[in-house]
Structure formats: structure tokens, C-alpha cells
Design a protein around this motif. Structure first.
Motif, PDB file in Angstrom:
ATOM      1  N   GLU A   2       0.846  -1.187   0.000  1.00  0.00           N
ATOM      2  CA  GLU A   2       0.000   0.000   0.000  1.00  0.00           C
ATOM      3  C   GLU A   2       0.889   1.246   0.000  1.00  0.00           C
ATOM      4  O   GLU A   2       1.660   1.451   0.936  1.00  0.00           O
ATOM      5  CB  GLU A   2      -0.900  -0.003   1.243  1.00  0.00           C
ATOM      6  CG  GLU A   2      -1.770   1.228   1.410  1.00  0.00           C
ATOM      7  CD  GLU A   2      -2.815   1.328   0.315  1.00  0.00           C
ATOM      8  OE1 GLU A   2      -2.583   2.136  -0.609  1.00  0.00           O
ATOM      9  OE2 GLU A   2      -3.821   0.609   0.376  1.00  0.00           O
ATOM     10  N   GLU A  21      -0.611   4.354  -1.247  1.00  0.00           N
ATOM     11  CA  GLU A  21      -1.519   5.477  -1.493  1.00  0.00           C
ATOM     12  C   GLU A  21      -2.285   5.887  -0.231  1.00  0.00           C
ATOM     13  O   GLU A  21      -3.225   6.680  -0.306  1.00  0.00           O
ATOM     14  CB  GLU A  21      -2.504   5.118  -2.608  1.00  0.00           C
ATOM     15  CG  GLU A  21      -1.855   4.871  -3.960  1.00  0.00           C
ATOM     16  CD  GLU A  21      -1.185   6.116  -4.533  1.00  0.00           C
ATOM     17  OE1 GLU A  21      -1.613   7.240  -4.199  1.00  0.00           O
ATOM     18  OE2 GLU A  21      -0.228   5.961  -5.320  1.00  0.00           O
ATOM     19  N   ASP A  22      -1.898   5.351   0.903  1.00  0.00           N
ATOM     20  CA  ASP A  22      -2.612   5.636   2.150  1.00  0.00           C
ATOM     21  C   ASP A  22      -2.184   6.974   2.743  1.00  0.00           C
ATOM     22  O   ASP A  22      -1.127   7.512   2.436  1.00  0.00           O
ATOM     23  CB  ASP A  22      -2.336   4.534   3.176  1.00  0.00           C
ATOM     24  CG  ASP A  22      -0.855   4.447   3.523  1.00  0.00           C
ATOM     25  OD1 ASP A  22      -0.036   4.339   2.585  1.00  0.00           O
ATOM     26  OD2 ASP A  22      -0.501   4.522   4.713  1.00  0.00           O
ATOM     27  N   LYS A  79      -0.171  11.939   2.474  1.00  0.00           N
ATOM     28  CA  LYS A  79       0.088  10.566   2.079  1.00  0.00           C
ATOM     29  C   LYS A  79       1.426  10.094   2.618  1.00  0.00           C
ATOM     30  O   LYS A  79       2.391  10.860   2.687  1.00  0.00           O
ATOM     31  CB  LYS A  79       0.056  10.432   0.559  1.00  0.00           C
ATOM     32  CG  LYS A  79      -1.351  10.520  -0.032  1.00  0.00           C
ATOM     33  CD  LYS A  79      -1.379  10.080  -1.482  1.00  0.00           C
ATOM     34  CE  LYS A  79      -2.816  10.003  -1.987  1.00  0.00           C
ATOM     35  NZ  LYS A  79      -2.887   9.487  -3.371  1.00  0.00           N
ATOM     36  N   THR A 104       0.226  -0.363  -4.901  1.00  0.00           N
ATOM     37  CA  THR A 104      -1.123   0.102  -5.226  1.00  0.00           C
ATOM     38  C   THR A 104      -1.054   1.387  -6.058  1.00  0.00           C
ATOM     39  O   THR A 104      -0.098   2.157  -5.954  1.00  0.00           O
ATOM     40  CB  THR A 104      -1.938   0.370  -3.953  1.00  0.00           C
ATOM     41  OG1 THR A 104      -1.215   1.301  -3.130  1.00  0.00           O
ATOM     42  CG2 THR A 104      -2.187  -0.907  -3.172  1.00  0.00           C
ATOM     43  N   TYR A 115      -6.038   4.267  -3.417  1.00  0.00           N
ATOM     44  CA  TYR A 115      -6.356   3.795  -2.065  1.00  0.00           C
ATOM     45  C   TYR A 115      -7.812   3.334  -1.972  1.00  0.00           C
ATOM     46  O   TYR A 115      -8.726   4.035  -2.411  1.00  0.00           O
ATOM     47  CB  TYR A 115      -6.130   4.893  -1.025  1.00  0.00           C
ATOM     48  CG  TYR A 115      -6.471   4.426   0.378  1.00  0.00           C
ATOM     49  CD1 TYR A 115      -5.606   3.607   1.083  1.00  0.00           C
ATOM     50  CD2 TYR A 115      -7.688   4.768   0.966  1.00  0.00           C
ATOM     51  CE1 TYR A 115      -5.915   3.141   2.350  1.00  0.00           C
ATOM     52  CE2 TYR A 115      -8.013   4.309   2.241  1.00  0.00           C
ATOM     53  CZ  TYR A 115      -7.123   3.493   2.917  1.00  0.00           C
ATOM     54  OH  TYR A 115      -7.440   3.036   4.166  1.00  0.00           O
TER      55      TYR A 115
END
Length: 207
Positions: free
Chosen positions: A28, A30-31, A66, A138, A141
Motif C-alpha cells: 500500500e 496510497e494511504d 500521504k 497500489t 487507495y
């Protein structure tokens, strides 16, 4: 089946159990950044027991930022402090000197972004373990993981990680007993080439 994880700083043993047993690894990227998670911290076994190693980050006026945009605060010589802590914790472990030259570059190279550092840490750990683990990242998100995906993003928050693992010898276990689910470095420095067998034999963490 994909396994979705956050890239974290010298990840926990849980992270590696999940990666070792994944069909495909997806990170991940894009968090939004969350404070007090393993995105910028790890835990080791020091002479005084469990010790937190924390990477200082530059604070932004934005309420949501981000993780991939998070920059490391360079005013503090955190790298020197972290390596000194690792030496104090593991210099007498069976495999510290064997892997020392591999991990030293992390504490010498100046990274601007936390995400870049965490991904390089993973590459170095894969090299130490002689693992050929490929991963994708990714592009968007999603709060809920997509179909055919095991969502292990919760492992980035150590407080939500309930995993209990088999005990293995630790440097100071005669003082403080076995400490569960520390940084993968603790397992690596104590178990060396047996690390992979250990990881394969542990149960996947579950919420």
C-alpha cells in the motif's frame, strides 16, 4: 490470492510471516500517514528490554498527508542513534557480524522520503535472507481491500497485531524472558539461516 501490506521500517516478524506465505505481495503506497505506527518505527530487544526505534519526520500543516509524501527530518542524527542501539542490543548475538555489512548502508545513506527508505530496507532484508520476493504497489487507495486480497495493512499498527509466535533464543532472554514479535532484525541476528524455516512454520496473523 494477493496479500496487501504497508511497507514499514525493519518490519515485524508478523509482516514477514505474511510475506513469506503470500502468493503475491502488494504494498500500500496510497494511504494517508498515521502517527504512532510501524511506518516509521520498529521494536528491538535491548539490554533493558523492549526498545522503540523511531524515525523523526517533518511535520506538515496539512491535516492529511500521504505516507509516500512523508519526508524524514534530517536535523536529528537518528541513523547514528539507531545503529548504536542495534549494536548494544545485538553485537553479542550469533549473526550480527554476519549481516552487519549488509545493513550498515541504511544508516549511512540519506533518504529524503520515508517510503523510499522502507522499500530499500525491504530489499536489503530480502538480500540478507536470500529471498526473491517480488511485489507490486497500489495505484489507488481503497478502504476495503479488493476481491482476492488478504488485507494485512493492520499489521502496521503493532497494537492491533495479536500474533503470538514460537520462542527462539534471544540475547537477553535470561533477564527479561522471550519478547514476542519484534523487528525481523531480532530473528535474523539470533537465528541467521534458520530465519526462513522459522517464518514458514508460523501461523498467519489474524485480526
Amino acid at each position: 490470492m494477493n496479500t496487501l501490506l504497508h511497507p514499514t521500517y525493519f518490519p515485524s516478524i508478523s509482516h514477514f510471516v505474511a510475506m513469506m506465505q503470500a502468493d503475491k505481495i502488494v504494498f500500500e503506497v496510497e494511504d494517508n500517514f498515521q502517527k504512532q505506527t510501524n511506518r516509521n518505527r520498529t521494536y528491538i530487544y535491548s539490554p533493558n528490554g523492549i526498545q522503540l526505534l523511531n524515525i523523526p519526520i517533518k511535520h506538515s500543516k496539512q491535516s492529511h498527508q500521504k505516507t509516500k509524501d512523508i519526508q524524514i527530518e534530517t536535523e536529528f542524527d537518528w541513523q547514528k542513534q539507531h545503529f548504536k542501539s542495534l549494536e548494544a542490543a545485538y553485537r553479542s548475538s550469533p549473526f550480527f557480524e554476519y549481516f552487519e555489512d549488509d545493513i550498515v548502508p541504511i544508516f549511512e545513506k540519506k533518504h529524503q522520503f520515508l517510503m523510499d527508505l522502507n522499500l530499500e530496507v525491504l530489499e536489503i532484508l530480502f538480500k540478507c535472507l536470500r529471498l526473491k520476493l517480488e511485489y507490486t504497489t497500489t495505484s489507488e487507495y481503497f478502504h476495503q481491500a479488493e476481491e482476492n486480497t488478504l488485507d494485512y495493512r493492520f499489521l502496521a499498527n503493532g497494537k492491533k497485531d495479536p500474533a503470538i509466535y514460537e520462542a527462539y533464543p534471544q540475547v537477553f532472554d535470561d533477564k527479561h524472558g522471550f519478547i514476542n514479535n519484534l523487528s525481523i532484525l531480532d530473528l535474523l541476528f539470533n537465528e541467521g539461516k534458520f530465519t526462513i524455516d522459522y517464518l514458514k512454520n508460523q501461523k498467519l496473523p489474524t485480526l
